[in-house]
Enzyme design. Structure first.
Site, PDB file in Angstrom:
ATOM      1  N   ASP A 506       0.847  -1.195   0.000  1.00 35.64           N
ATOM      2  CA  ASP A 506       0.000   0.000   0.000  1.00 35.64           C
ATOM      3  C   ASP A 506       0.884   1.247   0.000  1.00 35.64           C
ATOM      4  O   ASP A 506       2.113   1.145  -0.116  1.00 35.64           O
ATOM      5  CB  ASP A 506      -0.947  -0.001   1.208  1.00 35.64           C
ATOM      6  N   ASP A 508       1.717   3.378   2.341  1.00 37.77           N
ATOM      7  CA  ASP A 508       2.719   3.462   3.403  1.00 37.77           C
ATOM      8  C   ASP A 508       3.892   2.523   3.143  1.00 37.77           C
ATOM      9  O   ASP A 508       5.044   2.867   3.377  1.00 37.77           O
ATOM     10  CB  ASP A 508       2.088   3.123   4.764  1.00 37.77           C
TER      11      ASP A 508
END
Ligand code: TTJ
Length: 639
Positions: A506, A508
């Site tokens: 993702d 992050d």
């Protein structure tokens, strides 16, 4: 091919081809996509040589729909007359390892590449290769399959297939899928390389076409400003301190060309080229340039009273902080050394660059004192920062000596055989915990890292070194680190063959990967250049059909293929993070060398590397994310 035409020679030729096909890596570095692209460069370099000889102005590279590549130039055309061995010269070029003498008298023969092999190697590794040579009003044809000529000679000469007023050479080849992991050329790297070639050869036009896509992509490269344009482009996003400075000269039968420009960025980007080929590991041309440049700046600084008697000299790194430079030399007989054979080794190259730089730069600075003063200003600023950081470094690394074993976070492996060992850098404590349980502790080490480590671009050195996660990593790898100021990095001490970044798929996760790559790229670039850095590719989905085995799907393409394949109903689990997987699942999908997918991070080309640095170091996040996905994605698959 009739036997008598080849005779004893054919045995040597066939043995040569066999050797290449048996150990392709020895000749082109690897059989990954990187090696695949090398085939194109090997062929193009021949045409660039023809340009350097002053008789070729245009080169075209076409990636064809059928997966083959066509390189065409408007040079003289490879000679087709019968050679002493009773074989046309052109056929010898394509069937004899190391081209054998014909090009040896050429002053600028491309012996500058990673492996410096040539067209016979490309031929040996191609399912087929078609050659058309236009010269003396005729089109001469030859064809090879896996390197072996398949056309009968006519009175010892190549068949003529037409008439033409043009002259030049055209080569079409299809890489052999038996040899290469993948046979789809990586267009971005080819384009980048062609662009680089355009900058290094200001009178050469390069045409690129990618016909593999619905809408063919066409790009033309022509850079009449040469390396001045190159430096401008490298700096196009930075705040520059002055206009590009350029000089050229000759010494020791070596032509030296330099262009440089300072920016306000906190980095040095000095690129070396020999005979148009990028020297990733630098070499004698760069040491010659750098040492004279440092001397000259120091003596001017004293002359102008900026450095007082009691002051020590600026160091080389002080002087080059903020500098972007391209040093391009033409050498009649270059030699290379280093891990990847990309480090120029000739002592006369250092002498020649020193001489030309010493003469020309003084002429320039005497006439442009304002620019000189701004360059010295950059050096002063850097020296100040260096002194502060040296203090910080002594405090951190000697006074609070710290042992990674006792800090409790690194779960090291049992083996001390670096060849076998791997270290996973895992985002998050929970995923780190699972990974510790899941791993094969014999050769897999786990280092969990918490949250977001420092963005090394934004932080100064003392802060970077104070960061616990970074310290642990540096100690775990065992090589030290380098940042210009005293190069303490020693790759031979590396404790793990593979450094594997394991982050969620993702935003992050991408950010963490980016920060880690930035850290490696800036402080431990050899790790990347020598292919030790990987990105783990955990699956995105698990599909569980009503009947049958569950299956892990690693990307959306795999999912859509699965949907087509899977007739019955199935449940689909989307993994949001590594933390959602059990230790067993983590082992099956991401850790087990037999089943996992890894992507090697590769940065080969100077322009690419520079763009990447800029992207990684810049403040915008979106392009960085693109980097992770594109570069990690395009890099070779190591299943
Ligand atoms: C060598 O010296 C005599 C005149 O021709 C020179 C020559 O061989 N030129 C030359 C080679 N131009 N182009 C090539 C060449 C082009 C491609 C695309 C591939 C290869 C292997 C060579």
């Amino acid at each position: 091919m009739a036997k008598e035409e080849y005779g004893a020679k054919s045995i040597a030729v066939l043995e040569g081809l066999e050797a290449v096909r048996k150990r392709p890596g020895m000749y082109i570095g690897s059989v990954s996509r990187k090696g695949l692209n090398h085939l194109v460069y090997e062929i193009v370099d021949n045409s660039v040589d023809e340009h350097l000889a002053g008789v070729c102005t245009e080169i075209s590279v076409v990636l064809e729909r059928d997966g083959s590549c066509t390189v065409t130039d408007n040079g003289r055309g490879i000679p087709v007359d019968m050679h002493a061995k009773g074989i046309p010269a052109a056929r010898l070029v394509f069937t004899t390892l190391h081209a054998g003498g014909k090009f040896d008298d050429s002053a600028y023969k491309t012996s500058g590449g990673l492996h410096g092999v040539g067209s016979s190697v490309v031929n040996a590794l191609s399912l087929y290769m078609d050659v058309e040579i236009m010269r003396d009003g005729q089109i001469h044809h030859d064809r090879y399959e896996k390197g072996i000529p398949v056309l009968a000679l006519e009175h010892g000469l190549l068949p003529v297939i037409g008439k033409t007023k043009a002259h030049g050479t055209k080569v079409n080849f299809l890489p052999d899928p038996e040899i290469f992991e993948r046979t789809d050329f990586k267009e971005d790297e080819i384009k980048s390389r062609l662009h680089e070639t355009a900058y290094l050869n200001p009178n050469l036009k390069l045409h690129f076409e990618d016909r593999r896509r619905e809408e063919p992509e066409i790009v033309d490269y022509f850079e009449p400003d040469g390396i001045i344009g190159f430096v401008k482009e490298l700096n196009h996003n930075a705040d520059t301190v002055h206009d590009v400075v350029y000089f050229k000269g000759e010494s020791e039968n070596i032509t030296v060309e330099c262009a440089f420009q300072y920016t306000t960025e906190f980095r040095e980007n000095v690129l070396g080229f020999c005979n148009n080929i990028y020297n990733a590991e630098g070499g004698t041309h760069l040491t010659g340039f750098k040492s004279v440049f440092t001397q000259v700046i120091n003596s001017y600084a004293r002359e102008l009273g900026i450095l007082k008697d009691k002051d020590e000299n600026f160091t080389g790194t002080d002087v080059r902080n903020g500098m972007t430079a391209v040093i391009s030399i033409k050498h009649p007989a270059p030699r290379f050394e280093g891990q990847t054979k990309t480090k120029l080794d000739n002592a006369d190259a250092s002498k020649a660059t020193s001489k030309v730089t010493g003469d020309e730069i003084v002429l320039y600075f005497d006439r442009n004192v304002e620019i000189l003063k701004s360059v010295i200003g950059c050096a002063e600023k850097s020296a100040k920062i260096r002194k502060a950081e040296e203090k910080a470094k002594t405090n951190l690394l000697t006074k609070q000596k710290f042992s990674f074993d006792s800090n409790g976070k690194l779960a090291n492996c049992e083996s001390r055989d670096a060849q076998k060992c791997e270290i996973f850098i895992v985002e998050g404590d929970s995923a780190g915990g699972s990974a510790k349980m899941a791993r094969n502790r014999e050769f897999q080490a786990i280092l969990p890292i918490r949250g977001k480590i420092l963005n090394v671009e934004k932080a100064t050195m003392d802060k970077v070194l104070a960061n616990a996660e970074i310290k642990t990593m540096i100690y775990a790898f065992g090589c030290g680190f380098s940042e210009g100021y005293g190069n303490d990095f020693d790759i031979t001490k590396l404790r793990y063959d593979k450094i594997i970044i394991m982050a969620d798929a993702d935003v992050d996760g991408a950010h963490i990967s980016t920060l880690l790559l930035t850290l490696f790229y800036r402080f431990m670039p050899e790790l990347i250049y020598e292919g030790h850095v990987y990105i783990a590719m955990p699956p995105l989905y698990k599909a569980q059909p009503a009947k049958g085995e569950e299956e892990y799907l690693y990307d959306d393409k795999a999912l859509s293929q699965y949907r087509k394949r899977q007739k019955g109903a199935f449940t689909l689990q989307r993994y949001k993070g590594l933390g959602e997987m059990s230790a067993e699942q983590l082992w099956e999908t991401t850790l087990d060398p037999e089943r996992r997918r890894l992507r090697k991070v590769e940065i080969e080309d100077a322009r690419m590397a520079s763009e990447v640095t800029e992207m990684l170091m810049g403040s915008e996040v979106p392009p960085r994310r693109a980097f992770i996905y594109e570069h990690a994605g395009d890099a070779e698959l190591d299943v």
